[in-house]
Design an enzyme around this catalytic site. Structure first.
Site, PDB file in Angstrom:
ATOM      1  N   LYS A  61       3.063   9.580   8.877  1.00  0.00           N
ATOM      2  CA  LYS A  61       2.379   9.059  10.051  1.00  0.00           C
ATOM      3  C   LYS A  61       3.005   9.486  11.381  1.00  0.00           C
ATOM      4  O   LYS A  61       2.699  10.541  11.907  1.00  0.00           O
ATOM      5  CB  LYS A  61       2.237   7.538   9.952  1.00  0.00           C
ATOM      6  CG  LYS A  61       1.247   7.110   8.846  1.00  0.00           C
ATOM      7  CD  LYS A  61       0.951   5.636   8.919  1.00  0.00           C
ATOM      8  CE  LYS A  61       0.005   5.187   7.809  1.00  0.00           C
ATOM      9  NZ  LYS A  61      -1.361   5.704   7.954  1.00  0.00           N
ATOM     10  N   PHE A  95       0.849  -1.186   0.000  1.00  0.00           N
ATOM     11  CA  PHE A  95       0.000   0.000   0.000  1.00  0.00           C
ATOM     12  C   PHE A  95       0.883   1.233   0.000  1.00  0.00           C
ATOM     13  O   PHE A  95       1.771   1.369   0.851  1.00  0.00           O
ATOM     14  CB  PHE A  95      -0.926   0.033   1.225  1.00  0.00           C
ATOM     15  CG  PHE A  95      -1.802   1.256   1.259  1.00  0.00           C
ATOM     16  CD1 PHE A  95      -2.963   1.307   0.511  1.00  0.00           C
ATOM     17  CD2 PHE A  95      -1.456   2.365   2.017  1.00  0.00           C
ATOM     18  CE1 PHE A  95      -3.774   2.439   0.509  1.00  0.00           C
ATOM     19  CE2 PHE A  95      -2.253   3.498   2.030  1.00  0.00           C
ATOM     20  CZ  PHE A  95      -3.414   3.532   1.270  1.00  0.00           C
ATOM     21  N   ASP A 143       9.401   2.366   1.644  1.00  0.00           N
ATOM     22  CA  ASP A 143       8.227   3.102   2.100  1.00  0.00           C
ATOM     23  C   ASP A 143       8.056   2.825   3.591  1.00  0.00           C
ATOM     24  O   ASP A 143       7.538   1.786   3.998  1.00  0.00           O
ATOM     25  CB  ASP A 143       6.992   2.654   1.321  1.00  0.00           C
ATOM     26  CG  ASP A 143       5.742   3.441   1.703  1.00  0.00           C
ATOM     27  OD1 ASP A 143       5.727   4.033   2.801  1.00  0.00           O
ATOM     28  OD2 ASP A 143       4.779   3.443   0.926  1.00  0.00           O
TER      29      ASP A 143
END
Length: 425
Positions: free
Chosen positions: A267, A137, A238
């Site tokens: 995040k 993702f 990532d």
């Protein structure tokens, strides 16, 4: 106000494309606990999807934001720059894995960090093609969802994806895919569809997030590094979900013996404020011409201030070690439950990025029904959990790393009771 009343207003006002896992409307939060508008308390094992790793409203982060807000809230760094932006870049350049000179760019979201990593890779190599992994993702923008290895809900109904993006299998032994299979997929791609000399980058999560919390095997990471070096391809890690102490390291790539050329993060970087970044080899990061990177809100002063405080808190409170301790205790408890609940087919994850996967009792098929029932039962009892995985049969555990001992113990009891209740039913 009642949750149900707000939910009705939400249905009338907000696009249904914004999915929701609960109908709990938060009024306040502190540390690892939240209270809804009806006054009910919940233990948060989601942390805003690994955003508030240092806990909700950590006093040090809130004080940093308060001080910055009294000075200025926005000038746009490209117009009137500010020193703490540069100082945070210096800190990330030092902390991101890789024994080479680095430079950093600040943006606003994880998807934006990924988009810019692809832009930088293409500018630096003069190539177009990107290889990503099934189950990965990387965001909901067009390039992000093109890289993402899952159709529903991320790609469904949105038409053609971006060109020159190719997917190969991600090794998940539980599902019968090995590192050998993944590497064979790349070799097959090179023989049948894609000249390796056209590949700008290979991108992967060190631990797949939405895909099911599957850690990348060390042998895969080493093989990708060798492959990239052989063909002049860049390796992009990532770390949007794995970053900032979640895996027991500040960055998950510290757990491998190779380094990525570019690292994306977001995040947990700013303790709840929208801030993202990409850090990479200096010569690669300088490939784009001035004005080619950036954004109006990229590196907002409030987010920058919060991020400095987050890095301080991680170090001062030894949160990397804390992640390992909490994760070990959680996995031990889950494995104890697993001994009498055969539907739990796997317990995994580094640090406090832990997951439990559920199949049918005979192990023959994924069991998303039981998984979601446990999530719903835990929520009813006051514990917020998240599900994930290509089959929707994985519960992921993302509590703040600052969770107090008594609250953590209470959460584990609720978790066990919820699993037992669903199993008994």
């Amino acid at each position: 106000m009642l949750n149900a009343e707000i939910s009705a207003r939400r249905d009338a006002a907000i696009s249904r494309g914004v999915g929701m896992q609960t109908q709990v409307y938060v009024e306040r939060a502190s540390g690892s606990e939240v209270w809804d508008v009806e006054g009910k308390r919940y233990i948060d094992f989601a942390a805003g999807i690994a955003v508030v790793n240092t806990g909700h409203c950590h006093p040090k982060a809130m004080e940093a934001v308060r001080r910055q807000s009294e000075a200025f809230t926005h000038t746009c760094h490209q117009v009137l720059p500010y020193e703490n932006y540069i100082r945070l870049a210096e800190r990330l350049n030092d902390k991101v894995p890789g024994d080479f000179e680095k430079k950093t760019v600040f943006v606003t979201t994880g998807a934006e960090a990924v988009e810019n990593a692809i832009k930088v890779a293409r500018a630096a190599t003069g190539r177009n093609a990107i290889i990503a992994f099934g189950g990965g993702f990387h965001g909901r923008t067009f390039m992000g969802m093109s890289l993402t290895g899952k159709v529903a809900p991320y790609k469904k109904g949105f038409g053609a994806m971006m060109p020159d993006v190719f997917h190969v299998p991600f090794p998940v032994e539980l599902h019968g895919t090995s590192t050998v299979d993944a590497l064979a997929g790349i070799e097959k791609l090179f023989k049948a569809d894609l000249d390796p000399d056209r590949v700008a980058a290979i991108i992967l999560e060190p631990v797949q997030g939405e895909g099911g919390f599957y850690p990348a095997p060390a042998e895969l990471m080493r093989a990708l590094r060798d492959l990239c070096d052989t063909h002049g391809i860049l390796l992009i890690a990532d770390e949007v979900q794995t970053g900032f102490a979640r895996t027991g390291h500040l960055f998950a790539m510290e757990g491998y013996d190779v380094a990525a050329d570019i690292t994306t993060m977001a995040k947990g970087l700013a303790g709840g404020l929208p801030l993202a970044a990409l850090t990479g080899r200096a010569e690669i990061m300088d490939a784009a011409a001035p004005g080619g990177l950036g954004g109006t809100y990229g590196g907002n002063p409030l987010g920058i201030a919060a991020a400095h405080a987050v890095l301080d808190v991680i170090e001062e409170e030894n949160l990397c070690n804390r992640a390992n301790i909490l994760g070990s205790r959680l996995k031990q408890r889950l494995n104890e439950i697993r001994s009498r609940v055969p539907e739990i087919v796997d317990v995994r994850g580094p640090g406090f990025m832990v997951a439990a996967e559920f199949n049918t009792a005979d192990g023959s098929a994924p069991n998303p029904e039981m998984t979601n029932a446990i999530r719903a039962e835990a929520l009813r009892r006051g514990l917020v959990l998240l599900t994930c995985g290509v089959h929707g049969n994985v519960i992921r555990f993302l509590a703040p790393l600052t969770i107090p001992e008594d609250v953590f113990a209470e959460a584990l009891d609720i978790l066990e009771a919820s699993i037992d209740a669903v199993k008994g039913a």
